[in-house]
Design a protein around this motif. Structure first.
Motif, PDB file in Angstrom:
ATOM      1  N   GLU A  69      10.685  29.305 -20.122  1.00  0.00           N
ATOM      2  CA  GLU A  69      12.155  29.354 -20.110  1.00  0.00           C
ATOM      3  C   GLU A  69      12.710  28.757 -18.820  1.00  0.00           C
ATOM      4  O   GLU A  69      13.822  28.239 -18.797  1.00  0.00           O
ATOM      5  CB  GLU A  69      12.633  30.809 -20.226  1.00  0.00           C
ATOM      6  CG  GLU A  69      12.115  31.515 -21.461  1.00  0.00           C
ATOM      7  CD  GLU A  69      13.178  32.365 -22.133  1.00  0.00           C
ATOM      8  OE1 GLU A  69      14.363  32.009 -22.071  1.00  0.00           O
ATOM      9  OE2 GLU A  69      12.793  33.385 -22.725  1.00  0.00           O
ATOM     10  N   MET A 243      14.835  28.092 -29.152  1.00  0.00           N
ATOM     11  CA  MET A 243      14.815  28.913 -27.928  1.00  0.00           C
ATOM     12  C   MET A 243      15.909  28.470 -26.963  1.00  0.00           C
ATOM     13  O   MET A 243      16.606  29.293 -26.365  1.00  0.00           O
ATOM     14  CB  MET A 243      13.455  28.808 -27.243  1.00  0.00           C
ATOM     15  CG  MET A 243      13.374  29.712 -26.042  1.00  0.00           C
ATOM     16  SD  MET A 243      12.403  29.013 -24.736  1.00  0.00           S
ATOM     17  CE  MET A 243      11.066  30.140 -24.674  1.00  0.00           C
ATOM     18  N   SER A 255      16.040  33.758 -23.278  1.00  0.00           N
ATOM     19  CA  SER A 255      16.048  34.030 -24.724  1.00  0.00           C
ATOM     20  C   SER A 255      15.215  35.255 -25.074  1.00  0.00           C
ATOM     21  O   SER A 255      15.469  35.905 -26.082  1.00  0.00           O
ATOM     22  CB  SER A 255      15.523  32.819 -25.489  1.00  0.00           C
ATOM     23  OG  SER A 255      14.122  32.738 -25.346  1.00  0.00           O
TER      24      SER A 255
END
Ligand code: FAD
Ligand code: NAP
Length: 545
Positions: A69, A243, A255
């Protein structure tokens, strides 16, 4: 930093856009703006790209947002080809990633390293920023974008005698490039924020002794870091677009954190405990988001704080040390929550000693070590993990002046005021990435950086196609935004903590809650609405001056 311009050695060079900084933000800016046909230059004080990840090389430095991420989304090819090796990447890997990005997208040729921007003066007649560097170069640019970072100005503590210390001393945010050898040494660490909490367990593995000088204990949650599971990496890569959409629709740009829907006070004590245990077992900062009222309701906050306090006592075998490590002076999650690997366990080691500065205050640094009221603690090496002049420090280190000669330092003397954290009224064609008044440090910063860079690049592109050359935030729009940022913060427990979010760590800094707490999703919608409305809240001019 000197406010006096160094005389230029050469004629000014001229570009469309000047970017200051070459971290996550500066690199993506160069890519986007150059891709729009602008002549771009970036100036970076460091000798390489990376920003935070170039400077913070201390042992244990790693991200606390999961690697998959905490990465760029702008290139699906990049997403697919880069392999992360750990759930939370360590500093060397993140810097390798950013170097790879700079080479893969051929960004380095636009970047001048080892150079600091010292001054930027807006010439209203010419509609140009005249920028001065510490190497005596003058650069003229229509657009000036400060990608100077929220945590890029290390802060040394105001302790008498630092300069007298006879051994080696290091600030975590300005760590040497060669590994520091702590073997056989007694190491003093000042500070117990996110940085120390990562650093102390690593230093303790090598040093003969570690003395931790703690003024305020912090809450820390286990990271559960682990080697990246190749199948999990593949699964995420197959669903990366989804995502990324979820990140932008989330409050924090992460997420994988569930969006809490229930109050801590509406579930039974047994269920609460199960939910918190699940968050604790999952690892990372998500535990702080187990309930929807943790940062709003003191009673709900206490549920989570009490859970973590009990965990600290369960981990640390000496009850007195455990209690000294237990935060009781602030609401959990209202200061940056820390994430660790074996932090509390480290205090069970025979070579680690906690010096509780609330009981025995720090007085001075002496040539031989650290003097507290009751004794001198001899150390060979000192590590200052004392944080940063956050959010405004790097902007204000540059002498920025508008067309009327008014400086940003004077303009922000009572605290930073911005429109959307992107622009400042009175300072045309100047943009900030993740400036005060935007979610920035309360989010996964790569998500917020990309959103800002996209917004700024789109704005410049729109101006060019609409024949506009000058954009400036309107004072009323800025006032309205500042009021909104304050109202949102005042509805929470955040402003009650003495944190760097409010400037409390820097003596004399105005106390203003700087980041925007409205969340990544809501903030992104507001920025998009401003753009779709033809840049509402801004004045746009076709002509210079
Ligand atoms: P930076 O990376 O700070 O880059 C700014 C650059 O500008 C620096 O290289 C600096 O040298 C340069 N610069 C500044 N002023 C000048 C000047 N006047 N002239 C020339 N150059 C200048 N965020 C997260 O979301 N998740 C995390 O897990 C996380 N972990 C972190 C860990 C540490 C140890 C620290 C300190 C911060 C962490 N952060 C984290 C925040 C991190 O700063 C951002 O995620 C991100 O790296 C910021 O990128 P940036 O490009 O905006 O700024
Ligand atoms: P910090 O959170 O500001 O912590 C600084 C520490 O130094 C505090 O414990 C502070 O104590 C102490 N200190 C300062 N002056 C002192 C003095 N004169 N005497 C004694 N102690 C003193 O700084 P940081 O740990 O470098 O972290 C800054 C931010 O960087 C984090 O909040 C986070 O956003 C980011 N970061 C993230 C990670 C990660 O896990 N990914 C890692 C590192 C940093 P007081 O609290 O009493 O002032």
């Amino acid at each position: 930093m000197s406010a006096q311009p160094v005389p230029p050695l050469t004629a000014p060079s001229t570009v469309d856009a000047l970017v200051v900084g070459a971290g996550f933000a500066g690199l993506y800016l160069v890519h986007r703006l150059r891709g729009q046909g602008l002549k771009v230059r970036a100036i970076e004080a460091g000798s390489d790209v990376g920003g935070t990840w170039y400077w913070n090389r201390y042992p244990g430095a790693r991200c606390d947002v999961e690697s998959m991420e905490y990465s760029y989304s702008f290139s699906p090819e990049l997403e697919q080809e880069w392999q992360w090796t750990e759930r939370y990447a360590a500093q060397p890997e993140i810097q390798r990633y950013l170097r790879h990005v700079s080479e893969r997208f051929d960004l380095r040729r636009e970047i001048t390293f080892d150079t600091k921007v010292t001054q930027a003066i807006y010439d209203a007649g010419a509609n140009r920023w005249r920028v001065q560097t510490d190497r005596g170069e003058q650069i003229e640019a229509t657009w000036l974008v400060m990608a100077t970072g929220c945590l890029s100005v290390p802060k040394l503590p105001e302790i008498e005698g630092c300069e007298r210390f006879a051994g080696a001393s290091y600030h975590s945010g300005h760590w040497p490039h060669e590994p520091v050898d702590f073997s056989g040494k007694t190491v003093g660490v000042i500070g117990t924020g996110s940085t120390s909490i990562q650093l102390i367990p690593k230093v303790a593995e090598q040093a003969a002794r570690v003395l931790v000088f703690q003024r305020t204990p912090n809450f820390s949650l286990p990271s559960r870091n682990a080697p990246m599971d190749p199948q999990e990496q593949q699964r995420i890569k197959q669903n990366y677009r989804e995502m990324r959409t979820q990140q932008r629709r989330s409050p924090t740009g992460v997420s994988s954190y569930p969006i809490p829907t229930r109050s801590a006070l509406e579930v039974s004590p047994e269920e609460r405990e199960q939910m918190l245990e699940a968050g604790w077992a999952r690892g990372g900062t998500g535990l702080g988001r187990t309930f929807n009222d943790v940062v709003r309701d003191p009673a709900a906050n206490e549920v989570v704080a009490d859970f973590v306090r009990r965990k600290i006592h369960a981990k640390v075998t000496n009850p007195e040390v455990a209690e000294a490590l237990t935060p009781r002076d602030h609401y959990i999650a209202t200061k940056r929550i820390c994430v660790d690997t074996d932090y509390y366990e480290t205090y069970n080691r025979p070579n680690v000693t906690l010096v509780d500065l609330r009981r025995d205050p720090l007085v001075s640094i002496e040539p031989q070590g650290v003097r507290t009221r009751d004794q001198l603690h001899p150390v060979d090496v000192l590590v200052y993990a004392t944080g940063f002049d956050a959010m405004t420090g790097a902007m204000l280190a540059v002498d920025i002046r508008n067309g009327a000669g008014r400086s940003l330092r004077d303009t922000w003397a009572d605290g930073p005021k911005t429109y959307l954290g992107l622009a400042v009224a009175g300072f045309p064609n100047l943009f900030m990435v993740t400036g005060p008044g935007s979610p920035s440090v309360l989010s996964n910063m790569v998500v917020s950086i990309e959103q800002h860079v996209d917004w700024i690049s789109d704005c410049i592109g729109w101006m060019r196609t609409h024949g506009k050359q000058r954009i400036e935030a309107r004072t009323d729009a800025q006032e309205h935004w500042v009021t909104h940022v304050n109202e949102v913060a005042d509805a929470t427990l955040f402003a009650k903590a003495n944190s760097w979010y409010t400037g409390a760590n820097v003596p004399g800094k105005p106390r203003v809650f700087m980041p925007y707490l409205g969340g990544v999703a809501a903030y992104g919608e507001k920025c998009a609405a401003v753009a779709q409305g033809g840049y509402t809240g801004f004045v746009l001019d076709a002509a210079a001056g």
